[in-house]
Design a protein around this motif. Structure first.
Motif, PDB file in Angstrom:
ATOM      1  N   ALA A  51      48.769  57.321 -18.343  1.00  0.00           N
ATOM      2  CA  ALA A  51      48.519  56.058 -17.645  1.00  0.00           C
ATOM      3  C   ALA A  51      49.764  55.584 -16.905  1.00  0.00           C
ATOM      4  CB  ALA A  51      48.065  54.984 -18.639  1.00  0.00           C
ATOM      5  N   SER A  52      49.550  54.834 -15.834  1.00  0.00           N
ATOM      6  CA  SER A  52      50.660  54.300 -15.039  1.00  0.00           C
ATOM      7  C   SER A  52      51.091  52.923 -15.536  1.00  0.00           C
ATOM      8  CB  SER A  52      50.253  54.200 -13.566  1.00  0.00           C
ATOM      9  OG  SER A  52      49.113  53.362 -13.432  1.00  0.00           O
ATOM     10  N   ASN A  53      50.398  52.388 -16.527  1.00  0.00           N
ATOM     11  CA  ASN A  53      50.739  51.105 -17.115  1.00  0.00           C
ATOM     12  C   ASN A  53      51.010  51.297 -18.614  1.00  0.00           C
ATOM     13  OD1 ASN A  53      47.878  51.711 -16.711  1.00  0.00           O
ATOM     14  ND2 ASN A  53      47.489  49.949 -18.028  1.00  0.00           N
ATOM     15  N   ALA A  54      51.622  50.309 -19.236  1.00  0.00           N
ATOM     16  CA  ALA A  54      52.015  50.423 -20.647  1.00  0.00           C
ATOM     17  C   ALA A  54      50.903  49.939 -21.580  1.00  0.00           C
ATOM     18  CB  ALA A  54      53.288  49.612 -20.896  1.00  0.00           C
ATOM     19  N   PHE A  55      50.754  50.645 -22.688  1.00  0.00           N
ATOM     20  CA  PHE A  55      49.829  50.249 -23.747  1.00  0.00           C
ATOM     21  C   PHE A  55      50.646  50.040 -25.017  1.00  0.00           C
ATOM     22  CE2 PHE A  55      47.147  52.111 -20.631  1.00  0.00           C
ATOM     23  CZ  PHE A  55      45.887  51.541 -20.801  1.00  0.00           C
ATOM     24  N   ILE A  56      50.681  48.788 -25.503  1.00  0.00           N
ATOM     25  CA  ILE A  56      51.499  48.461 -26.673  1.00  0.00           C
ATOM     26  C   ILE A  56      50.628  47.743 -27.696  1.00  0.00           C
ATOM     27  CG2 ILE A  56      53.711  47.560 -27.440  1.00  0.00           C
ATOM     28  CD1 ILE A  56      54.561  47.223 -24.582  1.00  0.00           C
ATOM     29  N   PRO A  57      49.929  48.488 -28.546  1.00  0.00           N
ATOM     30  CA  PRO A  57      49.136  47.849 -29.594  1.00  0.00           C
ATOM     31  C   PRO A  57      50.022  47.448 -30.777  1.00  0.00           C
ATOM     32  CG  PRO A  57      48.911  50.214 -29.749  1.00  0.00           C
ATOM     33  CD  PRO A  57      49.781  49.947 -28.539  1.00  0.00           C
ATOM     34  N   GLN A  58      49.425  46.706 -31.707  1.00  0.00           N
ATOM     35  CA  GLN A  58      50.070  46.378 -32.987  1.00  0.00           C
ATOM     36  C   GLN A  58      51.308  45.496 -32.812  1.00  0.00           C
ATOM     37  OE1 GLN A  58      50.636  50.465 -34.400  1.00  0.00           O
ATOM     38  NE2 GLN A  58      48.737  50.292 -35.576  1.00  0.00           N
ATOM     39  N   CYS A  59      51.215  44.489 -31.930  1.00  0.00           N
ATOM     40  CA  CYS A  59      52.377  43.653 -31.594  1.00  0.00           C
ATOM     41  C   CYS A  59      52.485  42.383 -32.427  1.00  0.00           C
ATOM     42  CB  CYS A  59      52.315  43.249 -30.121  1.00  0.00           C
ATOM     43  SG  CYS A  59      52.511  44.579 -28.946  1.00  0.00           S
ATOM     44  N   GLY A  60      51.870  42.336 -33.594  1.00  0.00           N
ATOM     45  CA  GLY A  60      51.911  41.126 -34.390  1.00  0.00           C
ATOM     46  C   GLY A  60      53.048  41.114 -35.395  1.00  0.00           C
ATOM     47  N   LEU A  61      52.727  40.647 -36.588  1.00  0.00           N
ATOM     48  CA  LEU A  61      53.697  40.590 -37.675  1.00  0.00           C
ATOM     49  C   LEU A  61      53.729  41.907 -38.434  1.00  0.00           C
ATOM     50  CD1 LEU A  61      55.547  39.233 -39.804  1.00  0.00           C
ATOM     51  CD2 LEU A  61      53.471  38.222 -40.799  1.00  0.00           C
ATOM     52  N   ALA A  62      52.559  42.340 -38.915  1.00  0.00           N
ATOM     53  CA  ALA A  62      52.460  43.600 -39.658  1.00  0.00           C
ATOM     54  C   ALA A  62      51.064  44.189 -39.420  1.00  0.00           C
ATOM     55  CB  ALA A  62      52.692  43.375 -41.144  1.00  0.00           C
ATOM     56  N   HIS A  76      49.165  46.257 -17.762  1.00  0.00           N
ATOM     57  CA  HIS A  76      49.675  46.492 -19.107  1.00  0.00           C
ATOM     58  C   HIS A  76      48.716  45.912 -20.146  1.00  0.00           C
ATOM     59  CE1 HIS A  76      53.297  47.789 -17.184  1.00  0.00           C
ATOM     60  NE2 HIS A  76      53.653  46.580 -16.788  1.00  0.00           N
ATOM     61  N   TYR A  77      48.730  46.518 -21.328  1.00  0.00           N
ATOM     62  CA  TYR A  77      47.837  46.078 -22.407  1.00  0.00           C
ATOM     63  C   TYR A  77      48.644  45.916 -23.692  1.00  0.00           C
ATOM     64  CZ  TYR A  77      44.364  46.355 -26.152  1.00  0.00           C
ATOM     65  OH  TYR A  77      43.622  46.111 -27.277  1.00  0.00           O
ATOM     66  N   LEU A  78      48.465  44.770 -24.365  1.00  0.00           N
ATOM     67  CA  LEU A  78      49.095  44.512 -25.660  1.00  0.00           C
ATOM     68  C   LEU A  78      48.053  43.930 -26.608  1.00  0.00           C
ATOM     69  CD1 LEU A  78      51.123  43.301 -23.173  1.00  0.00           C
ATOM     70  CD2 LEU A  78      52.727  43.288 -25.075  1.00  0.00           C
ATOM     71  N   ASP A  79      48.136  44.280 -27.883  1.00  0.00           N
ATOM     72  CA  ASP A  79      47.221  43.670 -28.848  1.00  0.00           C
ATOM     73  C   ASP A  79      47.900  43.487 -30.198  1.00  0.00           C
ATOM     74  OD1 ASP A  79      46.923  45.971 -30.522  1.00  0.00           O
ATOM     75  OD2 ASP A  79      45.233  46.717 -29.372  1.00  0.00           O
ATOM     76  N   LEU A  80      47.120  43.003 -31.172  1.00  0.00           N
ATOM     77  CA  LEU A  80      47.632  42.650 -32.494  1.00  0.00           C
ATOM     78  C   LEU A  80      46.950  43.453 -33.592  1.00  0.00           C
ATOM     79  CD1 LEU A  80      47.288  38.816 -31.840  1.00  0.00           C
ATOM     80  CD2 LEU A  80      49.404  40.133 -31.689  1.00  0.00           C
ATOM     81  N   THR A  81      46.198  44.471 -33.230  1.00  0.00           N
ATOM     82  CA  THR A  81      45.331  45.129 -34.199  1.00  0.00           C
ATOM     83  C   THR A  81      46.090  45.832 -35.308  1.00  0.00           C
ATOM     84  OG1 THR A  81      43.453  46.641 -34.448  1.00  0.00           O
ATOM     85  CG2 THR A  81      45.191  47.311 -32.930  1.00  0.00           C
ATOM     86  N   GLU A  82      45.496  45.792 -36.502  1.00  0.00           N
ATOM     87  CA  GLU A  82      45.982  46.581 -37.625  1.00  0.00           C
ATOM     88  C   GLU A  82      45.081  47.796 -37.855  1.00  0.00           C
ATOM     89  OE1 GLU A  82      42.466  44.916 -39.059  1.00  0.00           O
ATOM     90  OE2 GLU A  82      44.068  43.890 -37.987  1.00  0.00           O
ATOM     91  N   ASP A  83      44.034  47.910 -37.033  1.00  0.00           N
ATOM     92  CA  ASP A  83      43.044  48.961 -37.234  1.00  0.00           C
ATOM     93  C   ASP A  83      43.574  50.307 -36.751  1.00  0.00           C
ATOM     94  OD1 ASP A  83      40.229  49.672 -37.950  1.00  0.00           O
ATOM     95  OD2 ASP A  83      40.172  50.263 -35.837  1.00  0.00           O
ATOM     96  N   VAL A  84      43.644  51.270 -37.642  1.00  0.00           N
ATOM     97  CA  VAL A  84      44.242  52.570 -37.344  1.00  0.00           C
ATOM     98  C   VAL A  84      43.416  53.335 -36.316  1.00  0.00           C
ATOM     99  CG1 VAL A  84      44.915  54.796 -38.326  1.00  0.00           C
ATOM    100  CG2 VAL A  84      45.340  52.685 -39.614  1.00  0.00           C
ATOM    101  N   ARG A  85      42.095  53.306 -36.481  1.00  0.00           N
ATOM    102  CA  ARG A  85      41.229  54.057 -35.561  1.00  0.00           C
ATOM    103  C   ARG A  85      41.343  53.512 -34.134  1.00  0.00           C
ATOM    104  NH1 ARG A  85      36.529  53.828 -33.124  1.00  0.00           N
ATOM    105  NH2 ARG A  85      36.140  51.718 -33.884  1.00  0.00           N
ATOM    106  N   SER A  86      41.363  52.189 -33.988  1.00  0.00           N
ATOM    107  CA  SER A  86      41.481  51.586 -32.656  1.00  0.00           C
ATOM    108  C   SER A  86      42.796  51.980 -31.985  1.00  0.00           C
ATOM    109  CB  SER A  86      41.382  50.064 -32.753  1.00  0.00           C
ATOM    110  OG  SER A  86      40.126  49.653 -33.234  1.00  0.00           O
TER     111      SER A  86
END
Length: 378
Positions: free
Chosen positions: A114-125, A93-103
């Motif tokens: 994918a067989s695993n979860a991708f959850i970007p943008q897991c921060g505050l805003a 699984h992958y999690l991040d905090l990015t605010e970058d739209v392109r990423s």
């Protein structure tokens, strides 16, 4: 114990490691390019595994994190794509905090099939703010406005910008210079950063807010065709926007982000005495009546386990830790691309990490505010 790989030993990464370590339920491998940052965390968190690694050494990275269930990326936005690819290669699984739209768009493509979860943008805003806004929006039969306002502010501003560095300078510049998403009069569109300045007061203090990039996450897509107006604006003290507009546009420092970063980091001190302000206002029709519902929170820098942490560190790290735990306990889809608005607000606030946003924090946050004489000792 659940094994988690964490990329980034900086301010936010260190806070994530602190929370997971104090919970006593996670084995943590911390990866970073800076050996000194790793050593500092290792001294404070005995038992964590430390690994110096280059972000773009995908083969080395994939082998290093192979035994972990999830990779949390707390690095700068420009490493998001290679780290997400490494996570996919390792089948985790992958999690991040990015605010970058392109990423985020690139990560969404990686998540397809994918067989695993991708959850970007897991921060505050983006992150928690979308969870709140979507939850409130679901309570209306017909939506009119969804306004989202977030600010990480010094409690004691003392310079012309009325601002101190509290998190990633790269992320700050990125959100000030890139186009912003919004829904205006029912149409999804791009709006300019630093524009649409507004002023408001809360608890006797005056603030301003203006467009910045990335704070909406995927909410524009989710609410497209369902809301008349949707927007996200960053909150600052009055006068900050005009000063930044002078620097970024009139002096053209937005065209030289590395120089702009050097100037900000040279001139603006870091502070741990900050406050995170969260303000979400939703209006629309319920049971035939035009109504408004508002969510407001203030989070302050605190002492946790005899160390000082800023409000933006605490709120950002707590958010990704809560989402991680909801993922690992089956409360979220375990494969493909997962949006923040798929997280249930009730489950989030009941989580021991997510409770930092509630009115009754969990024992993990049973701490005390940073006193004036304590900030320099952290």
């Amino acid at each position: 114990m659940r094994h988690i790989a964490l990329f980034g030993a900086g301010k936010i990464g260190g806070m994530i490691a602190e929370l997971l370590y104090r919970s006593k339920d996670y084995q943590i491998t911390i990866l970073d390019q800076n050996q000194q940052s790793l050593n500092t965390l290792g001294e404070h968190l005995p038992g964590v595994q430390l690994q110096q690694i280059e972000a773009f050494g995908l083969n080395q990275l994939s082998k290093t994190i192979l035994q972990a269930e999830a990779l949390i990326n707390a690095g700068p936005f420009h490493v998001s794509e290679p780290l997400a690819l490494a996570a996919k290669t390792a089948g985790m699984h992958y999690l991040d905090l990015t605010e970058d739209v392109r990423s985020t768009k690139a990560i969404r493509e990686l998540a397809d099939g994918a067989s695993n979860a991708f959850i970007p943008q897991c921060g505050l805003a983006p992150g928690f703010i979308s969870i709140v806004a979507h939850d409130i929006a679901q309570q209306f039969e017909l939506l009119h406005n969804v306004h989202m306002r977030v600010g990480a502010l010094p409690q004691f501003p003392s310079n012309g910008l009325k601002y101190n560095l509290t998190w990633s300078t790269d992320g700050l510049i990125n959100e000030y210079i890139n186009p912003c998403e919004a829904i205006v009069n029912g149409e999804r569109r791009e709006v300019r950063p630093l524009e649409e300045l507004e002023h408001f007061s809360l608890d006797g203090a005056d603030y301003e807010a203006f467009n910045t990039s990335g704070g909406l996450g995927t909410l524009c897509e989710t609410l497209n065709g369902k809301v008349r107006n949707l927007n996200y604006r960053t909150v600052r003290y009055p006068g900050h926007r005009d000063a930044m507009k002078l620097l970024i546009q009139d002096l053209r420092l937005g065209e030289r982000p590395e120089l702009f970063k050097d100037i900000l980091e040279y001139a603006l001190p870091i502070t741990l005495q900050d406050v995170v302000l969260i303000f979400v206002s939703v209006s629309g029709y319920r049971q035939g009546q035009f109504q408004q519902q508002t969510f407001v929170r203030k989070i302050y820098g605190q002492q946790i386990a005899d160390r000082s942490y800023s409000a933006i560190q605490i709120s950002t790290a707590a958010s990704v830790c809560a989402v991680l735990e909801l993922l690992l306990t089956g409360a979220l889809p375990n494969k493909g691309f997962v949006k923040q608005e798929q997280v249930a607000l009730k489950a989030f606030l009941e989580n021991r990490f997510g409770q930092v946003y509630s009115e009754t924090p969990s024992p993990l946050f049973a701490s005390r505010p940073i006193a004036l004489e304590e900030e320099s000792t952290s």
